[in-house]
Scaffold this motif. Structure first.
Motif, short mmCIF file in Angstrom:
data_model
loop_
_atom_site.label_atom_id
_atom_site.label_comp_id
_atom_site.label_asym_id
_atom_site.label_seq_id
_atom_site.Cartn_x
_atom_site.Cartn_y
_atom_site.Cartn_z
N VAL A 168 14.11 -21.97 3.93
CA VAL A 168 14.47 -20.88 3.02
C VAL A 168 14.63 -21.40 1.59
O VAL A 168 14.09 -20.83 0.63
CB VAL A 168 15.77 -20.19 3.49
CG1 VAL A 168 16.30 -19.24 2.41
CG2 VAL A 168 15.54 -19.45 4.79
N ALA A 169 15.37 -22.49 1.43
CA ALA A 169 15.60 -23.05 0.10
C ALA A 169 14.30 -23.49 -0.55
O ALA A 169 14.07 -23.24 -1.75
CB ALA A 169 16.58 -24.23 0.20
N THR A 170 13.42 -24.12 0.21
CA THR A 170 12.13 -24.58 -0.32
C THR A 170 11.27 -23.41 -0.76
O THR A 170 10.68 -23.41 -1.84
CB THR A 170 11.39 -25.41 0.74
OG1 THR A 170 12.19 -26.54 1.10
CG2 THR A 170 10.05 -25.90 0.21
N TYR A 171 11.21 -22.38 0.06
CA TYR A 171 10.38 -21.21 -0.23
C TYR A 171 10.89 -20.48 -1.48
O TYR A 171 10.09 -20.10 -2.35
CB TYR A 171 10.38 -20.27 0.97
CG TYR A 171 9.45 -19.09 0.84
CD1 TYR A 171 8.11 -19.20 1.19
CD2 TYR A 171 9.92 -17.86 0.39
CE1 TYR A 171 7.25 -18.11 1.09
CE2 TYR A 171 9.08 -16.76 0.28
CZ TYR A 171 7.74 -16.89 0.63
OH TYR A 171 6.90 -15.82 0.51
N LEU A 172 12.19 -20.27 -1.57
CA LEU A 172 12.73 -19.55 -2.72
C LEU A 172 12.55 -20.35 -4.01
O LEU A 172 12.31 -19.78 -5.08
CB LEU A 172 14.21 -19.23 -2.49
CG LEU A 172 14.52 -18.27 -1.34
CD1 LEU A 172 16.02 -18.00 -1.25
CD2 LEU A 172 13.75 -16.95 -1.49
#
Length: 267
Positions: free
Chosen positions: A18-22
């Motif tokens: 999630v953190a990487t995608y955002l």
């Protein structure tokens, strides 16, 4: 303006995805870990936060506000799994899973809500589980902790709506992550009345995770939520059977639904 996002439990699994995608979508993301290290392995900023320690939560939130002046999105992802028969599982381990999955998530919400109220805006995404919609054999404590967070989400949503804050939950099914490595497993006791059934269920649980979906699917849903003015309260992300199991629970008599689960888990 780029949204500022806090993702707890971002060192691996769904949190890291999630953190990487955002971050890739242009958000400024603070991911957290109890003991952050190897920053070069992360595209987002990794900071220290332990959901079991209020001073750690406060320090992390204050750091974000001091550096960015705001906090737009909290993804309450930090959590732990637990397996075991109720009769065999130590009470301190039962309390530990609730401290992390429920009270830890609540404490992080309590830390960010004053900041979001001051902004008159914000989104809180609580990561729960499809298991939170039903009691599962040898995972009833995990189910209960995630089910409680689903209900907390509903109540808090109404409390803070007037301040321009959205509170939602996302219930994932099985995803291909390393969750099993961080799960507390009650030992398979040789003299346990549940020994054979529990051993078989551990194999089924691990197989379900290994064959799970790509966690980036969770990230895509969260990105959509953060760009939705009036998001739903509950989201489910999983395969068709996992999501359909929630529907079946609503419409079938309890004992018939129980029989279906028992057949799946070979009980």
């Amino acid at each position: 303006m780029s949204k500022v996002v806090l993702v707890t439990g971002a060192s691996s699994g769904i949190g890291k995805a999630v953190a990487t995608y955002l971050q890739q979508k242009g958000y400024f993301v603070y991911g957290t870990s109890r003991n952050p290290k190897n920053q070069e392995n992360f595209t987002f900023k990794l900071i220290a936060l332990d959901v079991l320690k209020n001073e750690s939560i406060t320090a992390a939130v204050d750091q974000i506000i001091n550096e960015k002046g705001r906090l737009d999105v909290l993804v309450n992802n930090a959590g732990m799994g637990i397996t075991g028969a109720i009769e065999d599982t130590p009470i301190n381990e039962m309390k530990s899973v609730f401290d992390t999955n429920l009270f830890g998530a609540i404490d992080v919400m309590k830390a960010v809500l004053p900041k979001m109220r001051k902004q008159n805006s914000g989104t809180i995404v609580n990561i729960t589980s499809i298991a939170g919609y039903m009691g599962l054999p040898f995972r009833s404590l995990y189910s209960a902790s995630k089910g409680a967070l689903e209900l907390i989400t509903e109540g808090v949503s109404m409390e803070v709506k007037g301040f321009g804050i959205n509170v939602v939950s996302i219930a994932p099914g099985d995803f291909a992550t390393n969750i099993a490595a961080g799960r507390y497993h009650t030992p398979v006791f040789e003299n346990s009345a549940y020994k054979e059934d529990y051993e078989n269920n551990l194999k089924i649980i691990d197989a379900d995770v290994d064959g799970g979906k790509d966690p980036v699917e969770m990230a895509k849903v969260i990105y959509k939520i953060t760009n939705t003015k009036n998001p739903k309260i509950h989201y489910k992300v999983g395969n068709t059977l996992e999501k359909f199991s929630i529907v079946l629970k609503r419409i079938l008599p309890d004992r018939i639904y129980e029989k279906i689960l028992m057949n799946h888990y070979k009980l």
